[in-house]
Design an enzyme around this catalytic site. Structure first.
Site, PDB file in Angstrom:
ATOM      1  N   THR A   1       0.831  -1.199   0.000  1.00  0.00           N
ATOM      2  CA  THR A   1       0.000   0.000   0.000  1.00  0.00           C
ATOM      3  C   THR A   1       0.874   1.262   0.000  1.00  0.00           C
ATOM      4  O   THR A   1       2.097   1.171   0.028  1.00  0.00           O
ATOM      5  CB  THR A   1      -0.981  -0.053   1.205  1.00  0.00           C
ATOM      6  OG1 THR A   1      -1.914   1.014   1.083  1.00  0.00           O
ATOM      7  CG2 THR A   1      -0.252   0.072   2.535  1.00  0.00           C
ATOM      8  N   CYS A   2       0.235   2.413  -0.028  1.00  0.00           N
ATOM      9  CA  CYS A   2       0.908   3.716  -0.102  1.00  0.00           C
ATOM     10  C   CYS A   2       1.963   3.865   1.002  1.00  0.00           C
ATOM     11  O   CYS A   2       1.663   3.554   2.140  1.00  0.00           O
ATOM     12  CB  CYS A   2      -0.123   4.830   0.038  1.00  0.00           C
ATOM     13  SG  CYS A   2       0.554   6.501   0.116  1.00  0.00           S
ATOM     14  N   PRO A   3       3.142   4.370   0.730  1.00  0.00           N
ATOM     15  CA  PRO A   3       3.664   4.817  -0.564  1.00  0.00           C
ATOM     16  C   PRO A   3       4.547   3.776  -1.252  1.00  0.00           C
ATOM     17  O   PRO A   3       5.310   4.120  -2.142  1.00  0.00           O
ATOM     18  CB  PRO A   3       4.524   6.022  -0.155  1.00  0.00           C
ATOM     19  CG  PRO A   3       5.139   5.578   1.151  1.00  0.00           C
ATOM     20  CD  PRO A   3       4.099   4.696   1.818  1.00  0.00           C
ATOM     21  N   VAL A   4       4.457   2.513  -0.816  1.00  0.00           N
ATOM     22  CA  VAL A   4       5.442   1.497  -1.226  1.00  0.00           C
ATOM     23  C   VAL A   4       5.502   1.261  -2.748  1.00  0.00           C
ATOM     24  O   VAL A   4       6.606   1.214  -3.302  1.00  0.00           O
ATOM     25  CB  VAL A   4       5.220   0.178  -0.438  1.00  0.00           C
ATOM     26  CG1 VAL A   4       6.172  -0.904  -0.900  1.00  0.00           C
ATOM     27  CG2 VAL A   4       5.403   0.438   1.063  1.00  0.00           C
TER      28      VAL A   4
ATOM     29  N   HIS B   1      -2.546  -1.970  -5.816  1.00  0.00           N
ATOM     30  CA  HIS B   1      -2.948  -0.780  -5.053  1.00  0.00           C
ATOM     31  C   HIS B   1      -3.496   0.225  -6.070  1.00  0.00           C
ATOM     32  O   HIS B   1      -2.742   0.772  -6.891  1.00  0.00           O
ATOM     33  CB  HIS B   1      -1.730  -0.217  -4.312  1.00  0.00           C
ATOM     34  CG  HIS B   1      -1.995   1.045  -3.557  1.00  0.00           C
ATOM     35  ND1 HIS B   1      -1.414   2.247  -3.887  1.00  0.00           N
ATOM     36  CD2 HIS B   1      -2.809   1.294  -2.503  1.00  0.00           C
ATOM     37  CE1 HIS B   1      -1.832   3.178  -3.047  1.00  0.00           C
ATOM     38  NE2 HIS B   1      -2.687   2.627  -2.204  1.00  0.00           N
TER      39      HIS B   1
END
Lengths: 80, 139
Positions: free
Chosen positions: A13-16, A40
């Site tokens: 998920t964010c920011p991965v 995502h």
């Protein structure tokens, strides 16, 4: 495909997804292609924004169910 | 010159540090330069082993709230603060410690995590960078 770097961010998920894409871009050589696979949803829109900001080539964005696959090309390296 | 983001991290709350690192890594990922200036309570988070130790800014409930938030974050597969800081450093982000805060809080550079800190400075350095920045935020 030769010269393709694969980045699998499925389940992240964010920011991965954005961060892992950027790490791969930094390591890639001219002419190489990066294939990012994830699920995502916002990153499907945001990775192409980053590609544009960085002046790279967005080759394609494919979607299959919840999953997406983005191909990015680092300019240069002989064949354009 | 690359586009630039400067962040002031004045707060040491767990959720604020998350905001800082998500924005910081996000901006680096989009090709911007980023500098984070840690001051006052934010500076505590740069001490060795303290990055994850801040309470929640609201509903901390003596740590119970934070415990619940952390559990939900784990379930949602949110990357840890330490891992995000590693990403931030790997992508070339700068971390600056405020000299004046170290003086008034009686802390020294020796207490700080040297893997994280890029440099220490005073307000002039921040103003110089902030005036060159497209985005500057106070957290």
């Amino acid at each position: 495909m030769k010269g393709t770097i694969r980045v699998d961010v499925r389940g992240e998920t964010c920011p991965v997804p954005l961060v892992e894409t950027r790490k791969a871009i930094r390591k890639a050589k001219k002419g190489e292609v990066i294939e990012v696979t994830g699920n995502h949803a916002p990153s499907k829109e945001e990775i192409p924004m980053a590609v544009e900001s960085l002046g790279l080539e967005l080759v394609s964005v494919e979607e299959k169910g919840d999953e997406w696959k983005i191909l990015i090309k680092i300019p240069g390296g002989g064949d354009g | 010159m690359a586009d630039k983001v400067t962040l002031i991290i004045q707060s040491g709350y767990y959720d604020r540090i998350y905001s800082a690192l998500v924005i910081g890594t996000g901006a680096l990922s989009m090709g911007m330069d980023v500098s984070m200036y840690f001051t006052f309570f934010g500076l505590d988070r740069l001490k060795k082993g303290k990055l994850e130790k801040g309470p929640l800014s609201r509903m901390n409930m003596l740590g119970l709230g934070k415990f619940m938030v952390k559990r939900r974050m784990k379930k949602a597969n949110v990357r840890s603060l330490s891992a995000l800081m590693d990403d931030y450093i790997e992508l070339g982000g700068n971390v600056l410690a405020c000299d004046m805060t170290m003086e008034i809080m009686g802390s020294s550079l020796d207490e700080m995590d040297e893997r994280i800190i890029t440099d220490h400075c005073a307000v002039g350095t921040y103003i110089k960078e902030a005036r060159e920045s497209d985005i500057t935020l106070f957290l």
